[in-house]
Design a protein around this motif. Structure first.
Motif, PDB file in Angstrom:
ATOM      1  N   LEU A  24     106.947  60.904 -34.558  1.00  0.00           N
ATOM      2  CA  LEU A  24     105.965  60.184 -35.372  1.00  0.00           C
ATOM      3  C   LEU A  24     106.047  60.593 -36.839  1.00  0.00           C
ATOM      4  N   THR A  25     106.308  61.867 -37.093  1.00  0.00           N
ATOM      5  CA  THR A  25     106.401  62.345 -38.473  1.00  0.00           C
ATOM      6  C   THR A  25     107.540  61.662 -39.225  1.00  0.00           C
ATOM      7  N   PHE A  26     108.727  61.677 -38.636  1.00  0.00           N
ATOM      8  CA  PHE A  26     109.876  61.085 -39.313  1.00  0.00           C
ATOM      9  C   PHE A  26     109.822  59.558 -39.301  1.00  0.00           C
ATOM     10  N   ALA A 178     106.458  61.838 -48.951  1.00  0.00           N
ATOM     11  CA  ALA A 178     105.716  63.063 -48.627  1.00  0.00           C
ATOM     12  C   ALA A 178     104.385  62.727 -47.954  1.00  0.00           C
ATOM     13  N   ILE A 179     103.706  61.718 -48.470  1.00  0.00           N
ATOM     14  CA  ILE A 179     102.444  61.286 -47.853  1.00  0.00           C
ATOM     15  C   ILE A 179     102.701  60.777 -46.445  1.00  0.00           C
ATOM     16  N   GLY A 180     103.806  60.030 -46.270  1.00  0.00           N
ATOM     17  CA  GLY A 180     104.154  59.538 -44.942  1.00  0.00           C
ATOM     18  C   GLY A 180     104.410  60.678 -43.967  1.00  0.00           C
ATOM     19  N   LEU A 181     105.092  61.728 -44.430  1.00  0.00           N
ATOM     20  CA  LEU A 181     105.348  62.892 -43.580  1.00  0.00           C
ATOM     21  C   LEU A 181     104.046  63.554 -43.137  1.00  0.00           C
ATOM     22  N   ALA A 185     102.621  63.561 -39.336  1.00  0.00           N
ATOM     23  CA  ALA A 185     102.373  64.818 -38.628  1.00  0.00           C
ATOM     24  C   ALA A 185     100.934  64.900 -38.133  1.00  0.00           C
ATOM     25  N   MET A 186      99.988  64.457 -38.963  1.00  0.00           N
ATOM     26  CA  MET A 186      98.581  64.483 -38.566  1.00  0.00           C
ATOM     27  C   MET A 186      98.333  63.565 -37.370  1.00  0.00           C
ATOM     28  N   VAL A 187      98.911  62.365 -37.420  1.00  0.00           N
ATOM     29  CA  VAL A 187      98.746  61.423 -36.305  1.00  0.00           C
ATOM     30  C   VAL A 187      99.405  61.977 -35.048  1.00  0.00           C
TER      31      VAL A 187
END
Length: 254
Positions: A24-26, A178-181, A185-187
């Motif tokens: 999900l992070t990437f 960076a915001i997407g990462l 990660a949070m999701v």
């Protein structure tokens, strides 16, 4: 009974769902990057400055009170610059296809505290148009301020110029990625704990004791296919050895 979760259990959940979190992070970073480069229109900005000052000649001295008055009146000028009286003329001069209200959204007027310098910044997908909007707005304001307020204390300090290689101010690829990462990660972490919370299956001896309140009488061990193959080979070897021994004993008896 209130349930608590230890730090060890938290790490176990994260370790268990590590693949999901990384995916999900990437994925979020990739989507953010693709949207930034292919779907968001880059915008450019250009700035023009003017100064509000008193009219003096060589024999006159600078009046400090007049300077303060000029600083205070800048707030009024900031409103006038973005008014339809000024921007309608800018639209006509540049032959724009947008209204004065829409043009107002492209213009930002700012001045430092206690400063007589006002900066007019225009933003547009076309860098040449951003330069034209900034310069035309300041020039139109300078031409109209005498009629509007019966003063002539505005002088252009610097005009907007087109850079040889304009750089867009938006979007910012690295920031968006960076915001997407971070969001990914949070999701991912949130989803990992949600799946763990919804998973009410019994997997360990501790689950039996905690959820069913029953004692564990025995455990059936998990046997891998490789272990079964090894056990089969060992059993076959033992049987072959027993057969050879039995055959040897039979021959001796004969």
């Amino acid at each position: 009974m209130e349930e608590t979760i230890s730090l060890k259990e938290i790490f176990e959940v994260l370790k268990k769902r590590l693949g999901l979190i990384i995916l999900l992070t990437f994925t979020a970073a990739l989507v953010s990057g693709l949207a930034t480069y292919f779907f968001i229109t880059p915008t450019y900005e250009s700035s023009s400055q003017f100064i509000v000052n008193q009219q003096t000649n060589e024999t006159e001295s600078v009046d400090i009170n007049e300077i303060r008055s000029n600083v205070e009146i800048i707030n009024t000028y900031n409103v006038i610059i973005k008014s339809s009286r000024i921007l309608d003329q800018v639209v006509d001069q540049l032959e724009l296809t947008i209204t004065a209200d829409a043009l107002s959204e492209k213009i930002n007027v700012a001045s430092e505290q206690n400063s007589q310098v006002v900066t007019v910044t225009a933003t547009d997908p076309d860098p040449e148009m951003a330069v034209a909007i900034a310069n035309t707005t300041v020039e139109t304001f300078q031409q109209n301020i005498d009629d509007l307020m019966n003063v002539d204390n505005v002088n252009i300090l610097s005009t907007a110029e087109l850079a040889a290689d304009p750089t867009p101010v938006n979007p910012k690829p690295m920031l968006n990625i960076a915001i997407g990462l971070v969001l990914g990660a949070m999701v991912g972490i949130g989803l990992a704990f949600l799946l763990e919370y919804l998973d009410n299956t019994v997997k360990t001896e501790q689950d039996v004791e905690q959820k069913l309140d029953l004692p564990v009488l025995g455990v059936v061990s998990h046997i891998k296919d490789s272990d079964l193959a090894t056990m089969h080979n060992q059993t076959t070897t033992i049987r072959n050895r027993e057969r050879r021994e039995l055959s040897g004993q039979t021959k001796k008896t004969s």
